[in-house]
Design an enzyme around this catalytic site. Structure first.
Site, PDB file in Angstrom:
ATOM      1  N   LYS A 187      53.164 -64.476 -47.029  1.00  0.00           N
ATOM      2  CA  LYS A 187      54.214 -65.098 -47.980  1.00  0.00           C
ATOM      3  C   LYS A 187      53.844 -66.752 -48.326  1.00  0.00           C
ATOM      4  CE  LYS A 187      59.157 -65.488 -48.596  1.00  0.00           C
ATOM      5  NZ  LYS A 187      60.687 -65.031 -47.409  1.00  0.00           N
TER       6      LYS A 187
ATOM      7  N   SER B 101      65.739 -61.310 -45.852  1.00  0.00           N
ATOM      8  CA  SER B 101      64.241 -61.873 -46.641  1.00  0.00           C
ATOM      9  C   SER B 101      63.685 -60.417 -46.305  1.00  0.00           C
ATOM     10  CB  SER B 101      64.337 -62.777 -46.692  1.00  0.00           C
ATOM     11  OG  SER B 101      65.103 -63.716 -47.505  1.00  0.00           O
TER      12      SER B 101
ATOM     13  N   SER C  19      63.763 -62.414 -50.213  1.00  0.00           N
ATOM     14  CA  SER C  19      63.038 -63.198 -50.941  1.00  0.00           C
ATOM     15  C   SER C  19      61.517 -62.866 -50.700  1.00  0.00           C
ATOM     16  CB  SER C  19      63.404 -64.757 -50.626  1.00  0.00           C
ATOM     17  OG  SER C  19      63.320 -64.883 -49.570  1.00  0.00           O
TER      18      SER C  19
END
Lengths: 448, 59
Positions: free
Chosen positions: A77, A177, A153
């Site tokens: 990420k 997330s 996310s």
């Protein structure tokens, strides 16, 4: 060529069936060919990856062992420090920030085990959302249906693995997330016991709940990555796990197939209601808003228009919350964790839905909660957020349902006992109740 | 005294938002105000749930 098994890739490289450089070139070709459609990749790190792959081949050629993740390509990420690159946390605000001077701790551990970092991956700006709708990079697409959200996310990290373009990735999970995108893309995603994985060099969001979490396509790979990141070996089971099903709001807002699957897994297990679950989610919401707002307050004052508008207004609102309200929420959290620990003392695994529904359409990103349509960006985490509040580990596993959109359930364990979750998931995998289904259409081909 | 009475109110009007923001040296641009108010209203609903159920738990 689909990249579906980290352990198989490592085994093939360690036994000289294939070179690290060949694996990498196949991986880079896949990212080049298919990655753009997913809007999952923010940066491809080809030069660094080629250097690492060449070094692994040199170790193998010299008779050495590069490690349990030898030559396994992976991505992170876009909030992990990568030496030499700015850490943007998915924001244009930090696109020109000074480059990180070292890799994040998790990346260091994976590199020592032979894994090869090849990409940084899309996310909601500053991890504030469950949708991976990013004003700077675009909206990440679900490989099972490109017109649907991948969740967030850590949506880029999930989508790229679900598509078979990388065999594993790292995300972060504050309120869901990792688990939300794992559920919507049909793969495995772990929120560890709070503080259970190294957070050094990870851009924070809300420190009370932030954790690193891996995505994989099998439990075997999850155990391998977990073992590398923690340095722990697996303890043998002492007894059969005691199972309970979470009731109340968890069952009121769920896909009927999730409930059927949970009831089929443990038909006679107790139905446990976590108390004050609404208050727990609200307290998590307030703590997250307050900590996120405080973290970004200086930048919001300096350059508010550089933020994604949706993130900016949420962060400003959080910064304006009364400190006494934050303190009340934290006080509630402390008392709540004691109550939950006592309530679940007799159980080893709790079963609950991971998301209330399958992936919503990008054109209409809403979810039905308690009979009311609400924004997916804020509310897809209805079932993951209360578990984050407890600090307990939660493994999202995909229900085995070919020819349908994916959806997952959570296996929630005692603090520090991820091993029991992994063992239980292996059993469910062997029984055919859970497992990854490859996306049809675009992302097919031979597997490596 | 209940938690709800001890915790200061969340600012929910333009005027209150600007007053609290000024104390924090946080300028609020006009373009941001509608979104900020909408998010504060959502947070206010969560605060009411927390304080109401928290009080019930303590009762």
């Amino acid at each position: 060529m689909r990249m579906t098994s980290a352990t198989a890739i490592a085994q093939a490289v360690r036994s000289r069936e294939v070179t690290a450089q060949a694996v990498l070139e196949q991986c880079l070709a896949g990212l080049e060919r298919e990655g753009g459609r997913l809007v999952a990749v923010t940066r491809v790190l080809a030069d660094r990856a080629r250097r690492d792959a060449a070094a692994i081949d040199a170790v193998v050629a010299a008779g050495g062992d590069p490690g349990p993740l030898a030559a396994v390509p992976y991505g992170v990420k876009d909030l992990f420090d990568v030496e030499g690159l700015p850490t943007t946390a998915g924001s244009g605000l930090y696109a020109d920030a000074p480059p990180a001077t070292a890799d994040a701790d998790a990346i260091v551990k994976l590199r020592k085990a032979g894994a090869v970092l090849v990409a940084t991956l899309n996310m909601d700006e500053f991890a504030y959302g469950f949708a991976t709708i990013n004003a700077h990079h675009g909206t990440t697409r679900n490989p099972h249906d490109l017109d649907r959200l991948a969740g967030g996310s850590s949506g880029g990290s999930a989508a790229i693995v679900a598509a078979g373009l990388l065999p594993f990735s790292l995300g972060s999970d504050t309120n869901g997330s990792v688990r939300v995108p794992a559920s919507l893309t049909g793969i495995y995603g772990l929120k560890p016991t709070h503080g259970g994985l190294p957070m050094g060099g990870v851009f924070p969001f809300a420190h009370s709940f932030d954790d690193v979490g891996p995505f994989t396509l099998s439990i075997q790979d999850m155990q391998c990555v977990w073992s590398v990141l923690t340095g722990k070996s697996f303890a043998p089971p002492t007894r059969a796990p005691r199972i309970a099903r979470l009731g109340g709001r968890f069952r009121d807002n769920a896909d009927p197939e999730q409930i059927d699957a949970i009831d089929a897994i443990a038909p006679s297990a107790s139905l446990v209601e976590l108390p004050d679950i609404g208050a727990a989610r609200s307290a998590a919401f307030l703590i997250t808003a307050s900590e996120g707002g405080a973290l970004h307050r200086a930048a919001l004052a300096r350059d508010p228009m550089a933020f994604d508008p949706a993130t900016r207004d949420r962060l400003i609102a959080g910064a304006l919350l009364p400190p006494k309200l934050y303190a009340a929420a934290q006080d509630f959290k402390t008392r709540y964790r004691r109550r939950i620990d006592a309530l679940i003392a007799d159980y080893d695994v709790l079963l609950a839905p991971a998301t209330p529904c399958v992936a919503p359409p990008i054109a209409d990103p809403r979810v039905l909660i308690d009979g009311v349509w609400s924004p997916a960006r804020a509310d897809l985490g209805i079932h993951s957020q209360p578990i984050s509040f407890t600090g307990l580990p939660s493994l999202c596993v995909p229900l085995h349902r070919p020819d349908q959109l994916p959806i997952g359930i959570q296996l929630i364990g005692k603090a520090g006992d991820e091993d029991t979750l992994f063992r239980f998931a292996v059993m469910l995998e062997e029984e055919g109740r859970i497992g990854v289904t490859s996306p049809t259409g675009l992302f097919q081909g031979d597997s490596l | 005294m209940s938690e709800a009475m001890r915790v200061p109110a969340i600012p929910l009007t333009d005027k209150d938002v600007l007053a609290v923001a000024a104390m924090l040296d946080l300028p609020i641009l006009p373009a941001c105000m509608p979104g900020v108010l909408a998010n504060l209203a959502l947070l206010d609903r969560h605060a009411r749930i927390l304080l109401a159920e928290g009080d019930a738990e303590c009762a």
